[in-house]
Design a protein around this motif. Structure first.
Motif, PDB file in Angstrom:
ATOM      1  N   LYS A 161     -16.050  28.371 -14.327  1.00 36.61           N
ATOM      2  CA  LYS A 161     -15.966  27.574 -15.562  1.00 36.61           C
ATOM      3  C   LYS A 161     -14.597  26.941 -15.724  1.00 36.61           C
ATOM      4  CE  LYS A 161     -19.528  29.926 -18.283  1.00 36.61           C
ATOM      5  NZ  LYS A 161     -19.822  30.690 -19.511  1.00 36.61           N
ATOM      6  N   ASN A 162     -13.535  27.705 -15.433  1.00 41.48           N
ATOM      7  CA  ASN A 162     -12.177  27.178 -15.611  1.00 41.48           C
ATOM      8  C   ASN A 162     -11.775  26.194 -14.516  1.00 41.48           C
ATOM      9  OD1 ASN A 162     -11.652  28.639 -17.984  1.00 41.48           O
ATOM     10  ND2 ASN A 162     -11.089  30.463 -16.812  1.00 41.48           N
ATOM     11  N   SER A 163     -12.578  26.133 -13.436  1.00 39.29           N
ATOM     12  CA  SER A 163     -12.321  25.143 -12.382  1.00 39.29           C
ATOM     13  C   SER A 163     -13.157  23.892 -12.567  1.00 39.29           C
ATOM     14  CB  SER A 163     -12.612  25.762 -11.006  1.00 39.29           C
ATOM     15  OG  SER A 163     -11.770  26.866 -10.760  1.00 39.29           O
ATOM     16  N   GLY A 164     -13.941  23.852 -13.648  1.00 40.90           N
ATOM     17  CA  GLY A 164     -14.713  22.657 -13.946  1.00 40.90           C
ATOM     18  C   GLY A 164     -16.119  22.652 -13.393  1.00 40.90           C
ATOM     19  N   TYR A 165     -16.626  23.805 -12.953  1.00 42.65           N
ATOM     20  CA  TYR A 165     -17.983  23.878 -12.414  1.00 42.65           C
ATOM     21  C   TYR A 165     -18.891  24.626 -13.386  1.00 42.65           C
ATOM     22  CZ  TYR A 165     -15.460  22.619  -8.182  1.00 42.65           C
ATOM     23  OH  TYR A 165     -14.648  21.977  -7.276  1.00 42.65           O
ATOM     24  N   GLU A 166     -20.168  24.306 -13.317  1.00 45.39           N
ATOM     25  CA  GLU A 166     -21.126  24.938 -14.227  1.00 45.39           C
ATOM     26  C   GLU A 166     -21.620  26.256 -13.632  1.00 45.39           C
ATOM     27  OE1 GLU A 166     -25.493  24.035 -16.297  1.00 45.39           O
ATOM     28  OE2 GLU A 166     -24.452  22.469 -15.155  1.00 45.39           O
ATOM     29  N   PHE A 167     -21.629  27.267 -14.450  1.00 43.33           N
ATOM     30  CA  PHE A 167     -22.165  28.565 -14.014  1.00 43.33           C
ATOM     31  C   PHE A 167     -23.640  28.616 -14.411  1.00 43.33           C
ATOM     32  CE2 PHE A 167     -23.134  33.088 -14.407  1.00 43.33           C
ATOM     33  CZ  PHE A 167     -22.626  33.574 -13.220  1.00 43.33           C
ATOM     34  N   PRO A 168     -24.574  28.804 -13.449  1.00 46.05           N
ATOM     35  CA  PRO A 168     -26.011  28.770 -13.772  1.00 46.05           C
ATOM     36  C   PRO A 168     -26.424  29.908 -14.696  1.00 46.05           C
ATOM     37  CG  PRO A 168     -25.645  29.497 -11.512  1.00 46.05           C
ATOM     38  CD  PRO A 168     -24.323  29.035 -12.017  1.00 46.05           C
ATOM     39  N   ASN A 169     -27.116  29.553 -15.746  1.00 50.57           N
ATOM     40  CA  ASN A 169     -27.566  30.530 -16.731  1.00 50.57           C
ATOM     41  C   ASN A 169     -28.962  31.039 -16.347  1.00 50.57           C
ATOM     42  OD1 ASN A 169     -27.275  32.101 -19.023  1.00 50.57           O
ATOM     43  ND2 ASN A 169     -28.222  30.565 -20.358  1.00 50.57           N
ATOM     44  N   ARG A 170     -29.038  31.612 -15.122  1.00 47.04           N
ATOM     45  CA  ARG A 170     -30.316  32.083 -14.601  1.00 47.04           C
ATOM     46  C   ARG A 170     -30.122  33.437 -13.919  1.00 47.04           C
ATOM     47  NH1 ARG A 170     -32.531  26.971 -11.295  1.00 47.04           N
ATOM     48  NH2 ARG A 170     -30.315  26.516 -11.102  1.00 47.04           N
ATOM     49  N   GLN A 187     -35.542  31.567 -11.446  1.00 48.37           N
ATOM     50  CA  GLN A 187     -35.881  31.488 -12.856  1.00 48.37           C
ATOM     51  C   GLN A 187     -36.000  32.890 -13.440  1.00 48.37           C
ATOM     52  OE1 GLN A 187     -36.015  28.764 -14.590  1.00 48.37           O
ATOM     53  NE2 GLN A 187     -35.854  27.299 -12.896  1.00 48.37           N
ATOM     54  N   GLY A 188     -35.679  33.012 -14.709  1.00 49.56           N
ATOM     55  CA  GLY A 188     -35.778  34.304 -15.376  1.00 49.56           C
ATOM     56  C   GLY A 188     -34.640  34.503 -16.344  1.00 49.56           C
ATOM     57  N   LEU A 189     -34.628  35.686 -16.947  1.00 51.29           N
ATOM     58  CA  LEU A 189     -33.556  36.001 -17.881  1.00 51.29           C
ATOM     59  C   LEU A 189     -32.215  36.020 -17.159  1.00 51.29           C
ATOM     60  CD1 LEU A 189     -35.255  38.865 -19.943  1.00 51.29           C
ATOM     61  CD2 LEU A 189     -34.877  36.487 -20.652  1.00 51.29           C
ATOM     62  N   PRO A 190     -31.135  35.536 -17.811  1.00 50.45           N
ATOM     63  CA  PRO A 190     -29.817  35.528 -17.162  1.00 50.45           C
ATOM     64  C   PRO A 190     -29.403  36.939 -16.731  1.00 50.45           C
ATOM     65  CG  PRO A 190     -29.785  34.205 -19.156  1.00 50.45           C
ATOM     66  CD  PRO A 190     -31.100  34.918 -19.150  1.00 50.45           C
ATOM     67  N   GLN A 191     -29.062  37.058 -15.461  1.00 53.28           N
ATOM     68  CA  GLN A 191     -28.649  38.344 -14.906  1.00 53.28           C
ATOM     69  C   GLN A 191     -27.842  38.085 -13.639  1.00 53.28           C
ATOM     70  OE1 GLN A 191     -31.831  40.947 -13.809  1.00 53.28           O
ATOM     71  NE2 GLN A 191     -30.514  42.716 -13.483  1.00 53.28           N
ATOM     72  N   PHE A 192     -26.879  38.953 -13.373  1.00 54.80           N
ATOM     73  CA  PHE A 192     -26.058  38.837 -12.160  1.00 54.80           C
ATOM     74  C   PHE A 192     -26.080  40.213 -11.494  1.00 54.80           C
ATOM     75  CE2 PHE A 192     -22.875  38.308  -9.141  1.00 54.80           C
ATOM     76  CZ  PHE A 192     -22.300  37.049  -9.170  1.00 54.80           C
ATOM     77  N   ALA A 193     -26.794  40.335 -10.387  1.00 53.06           N
ATOM     78  CA  ALA A 193     -26.920  41.619  -9.689  1.00 53.06           C
ATOM     79  C   ALA A 193     -26.330  41.495  -8.287  1.00 53.06           C
ATOM     80  CB  ALA A 193     -28.382  42.037  -9.610  1.00 53.06           C
ATOM     81  N   THR A 194     -25.530  42.488  -7.897  1.00 52.70           N
ATOM     82  CA  THR A 194     -24.945  42.536  -6.551  1.00 52.70           C
ATOM     83  C   THR A 194     -25.481  43.766  -5.836  1.00 52.70           C
ATOM     84  OG1 THR A 194     -22.929  41.487  -7.385  1.00 52.70           O
ATOM     85  CG2 THR A 194     -22.810  42.533  -5.219  1.00 52.70           C
ATOM     86  N   VAL A 195     -26.094  43.576  -4.675  1.00 51.93           N
ATOM     87  CA  VAL A 195     -26.643  44.684  -3.896  1.00 51.93           C
ATOM     88  C   VAL A 195     -26.024  44.654  -2.501  1.00 51.93           C
ATOM     89  CG1 VAL A 195     -28.817  44.701  -5.177  1.00 51.93           C
ATOM     90  CG2 VAL A 195     -28.604  43.263  -3.141  1.00 51.93           C
ATOM     91  N   GLY A 196     -26.214  45.753  -1.756  1.00 56.51           N
ATOM     92  CA  GLY A 196     -25.640  45.845  -0.418  1.00 56.51           C
ATOM     93  C   GLY A 196     -24.493  46.820  -0.344  1.00 56.51           C
ATOM     94  N   LEU A 197     -24.553  47.893  -1.123  1.00 61.77           N
ATOM     95  CA  LEU A 197     -23.555  48.966  -1.146  1.00 61.77           C
ATOM     96  C   LEU A 197     -22.168  48.458  -1.564  1.00 61.77           C
ATOM     97  CD1 LEU A 197     -24.253  51.916  -0.588  1.00 61.77           C
ATOM     98  CD2 LEU A 197     -23.157  51.710   1.636  1.00 61.77           C
ATOM     99  N   PRO A 198     -22.058  47.765  -2.705  1.00 57.59           N
ATOM    100  CA  PRO A 198     -20.738  47.301  -3.176  1.00 57.59           C
ATOM    101  C   PRO A 198     -20.004  48.418  -3.913  1.00 57.59           C
ATOM    102  CG  PRO A 198     -22.426  46.582  -4.702  1.00 57.59           C
ATOM    103  CD  PRO A 198     -23.149  47.328  -3.611  1.00 57.59           C
TER     104      PRO A 198
END
Length: 509
Positions: free
Chosen positions: A53-62, A26-37
């Motif tokens: 989205k284009n494959s028909g699946y819902e992207f979580p707004n969290r 839960q929280g403001l929508p954010q997408f963070a990637t960690v682990g030295l990318p």
């Protein structure tokens, strides 16, 4: 919700397993990637969002956090798109985890959900087999390459929805299969043959000796004498590649993305001929994220450097380590990579800048100073690491007009292979594969000379002022010539022939 998906990252020419952990909170929508990318991995969030989205699946707004573990190894490329997207679907309950934990996933996503090919599928399959996984899910274009590795199921897919249905048990996909032996035979053929070479019997004999012992060779001759033609036919007389050699060589091409889709296994020895304008990084490998260079792409094959003096001097000097060690280590601030580079160096040069020094049919326009300056571009230490120097004169008309075919590569290759079998038996239990790799201790043990041989070598060494390395090179080549003759001992005629293959040393007489 928390989900974990298995993936993989490349480390040199090998692959390591990576845990892609996805947490949705839960929280403001954010997408963070960690682990030295790296940049491509960080950008995956936009590709993943659109693909879902284009494959028909819902992207979580969290708040979404993606962790790539182990976190101390740099992760590169777009191959993490598929495991990240499946991790998000698993965390939201769309994908069940009963199959997910047994498969390793890799693939780049397009915005419409299609799965694009990646680099390094073969090393990933090797790592999956070593970890006793049931199989790996890769783009369909990479399935043939990965299927060379037996003992692990290779599932080739074309779109994201297909992966979801397979993991949920709603779709059965048959593992990709290839006939490895048939593939090995098809790709082990060479187009060039020594029977097409007119004349140059002395040069062909020297190349046979070089191939038998894995010796580096330098050809000196005027333009048009056939140096390049001879060099291109050397792989056809080298011993056939073993399956382990083929896998190791294919790994290098796989991580570079240079593997043809219709040629999943490299079963013929590589022949690389870089242009003389190449940089040291292009030759040896490197970059911010180290990549293999030409010395690694020619692993288990031939590296041909035409017009050797035209290469930058500092570029040639970086060849010393791979020539001596059979591997090259590239160190950067964040990482250090070691790539295999056991190759046969074949090089060619003109005798002078105009190319016609000593040619009876053409007048040379170069002064002695010009010739000296031209040849001094090649350092002494590098020349010492080249076992054989031969002169390749221009071909005469009677040889060119001769309609008879010369000896075929198959016939020469049989003698070479027989000689290599003797060397394998001699060096059994050591890390040495052929005579050119002998250490001083092995030279002392296997290169015993008779009295006549000692006298001849002493005379030549003192007269020409040979270095210790040149002395050892002559002994190694003599051992190879004796092997070709089926002789247990090195005799004076073997030494005499080996001395004839030190053309540049004789020039100092």
């Amino acid at each position: 919700m928390l989900a974990k998906v298995l993936s993989s990252a490349l480390l040199g020419i090998d692959a390591i397993l990576v845990d892609v952990e996805v947490d949705i909170a839960q929280g403001l929508p954010q997408f963070a990637t960690v682990g030295l990318p790296d940049g491509a991995v960080k950008e995956s969030k936009d590709r993943v969002k659109s693909a879902l989205k284009n494959s028909g699946y819902e992207f979580p707004n969290r708040r979404i956090t993606v962790n790539l573990a182990p976190a101390d190894i740099r992760k590169e490329g777009a191959a993490f798109d598929l495991p990240i997207s499946i991790g998000i679907l698993a965390a939201t309950g769309v994908v069940k985890d009963h199959r997910l934990r047994n498969y390793l996933l890799l693939g780049e996503l397009s915005l419409d959900g299609r799965i694009k090919p990646i680099r390094g599928a073969l090393p990933v399959a090797v790592a999956a087999r070593a970890s006793n996984l049931a199989g790996i899910i890769v783009p369909k274009d990479n399935a043939g390459e990965a299927a060379v590795v037996e003992g692990v199921d290779i599932i080739g897919v074309t779109e994201l929805a297909e992966v979801v249905q397979f993991l949920n048990g709603e779709l059965d996909l048959n593992p990709h299969r290839v006939d490895v032996q048939s593939l090995f035979r098809q790709n082990a053929e060479y187009g060039d043959d020594f029977s097409e070479v007119k004349g140059q019997e002395h040069a062909k004999r020297a190349l046979e000796v070089a191939a038998s012992g894995g010796h580096n060779i330098l050809m000196i001759g005027p333009p048009g004498s056939g140096k390049t033609m001879l060099a291109r036919r050397i792989p056809s007389i080298l011993p056939p590649m073993s399956f382990d050699e083929a896998i190791e060589t294919t790994k290098v091409y796989s991580v570079m993305g240079l593997l043809d889709r219709d040629k999943a296994l490299i079963a013929s020895r590589p022949f690389r001929s870089p242009h003389h304008t190449i940089s040291d990084i292009g030759l040896i490998g490197g970059g911010n994220s180290p990549r293999p260079g030409e010395v690694s792409l020619s692993h288990n094959g031939v590296l041909f450097l035409d017009e050797l003096p035209e290469f930058k001097k500092h570029v040639l000097e970086v060849l010393r380590q791979p020539l001596e060690d059979g591997r090259v280590t590239i160190s950067r601030a964040l990482t250090s990579m070691t790539y295999p580079s056991r190759f046969m160096l074949v090089s060619a040069l003109n005798p002078c800048p105009c190319g016609y020094l000593g040619d009876p049919l053409h007048q040379c326009s170069c002064t002695p100073i010009m010739v000296q300056r031209y040849r001094s571009r090649i350092s002494g230490p590098l020349l010492d690491r080249i076992d054989i120097h031969i002169e390749v004169p221009g071909v005469k008309y009677r040889d060119l007009s001769d309609s008879r075919d010369g000896e075929t590569s198959i016939d020469i290759g049989k003698r070479v292979e027989q000689s290599r079998l003797l060397q394998q038996e001699r060096f059994r239990g050591t890390k040495v594969h052929c005579n050119s790799q002998m250490t001083p201790r092995l030279i002392k043990k296997h290169c015993e000379l008779d009295e006549a041989g000692h006298r001849l070598l002493e005379l030549v060494t003192d007269r020409l002022g040979l270095s210790a390395r040149s002395y050892n090179r002559i002994l190694k080549v003599s051992r190879t010539i004796a092997d070709l003759a089926g002789s247990d001992r090195i005799r004076d005629n073997h030494i005499s022939e080996a001395i004839q293959y030190r053309s540049l040393d004789r020039k100092t007489e």
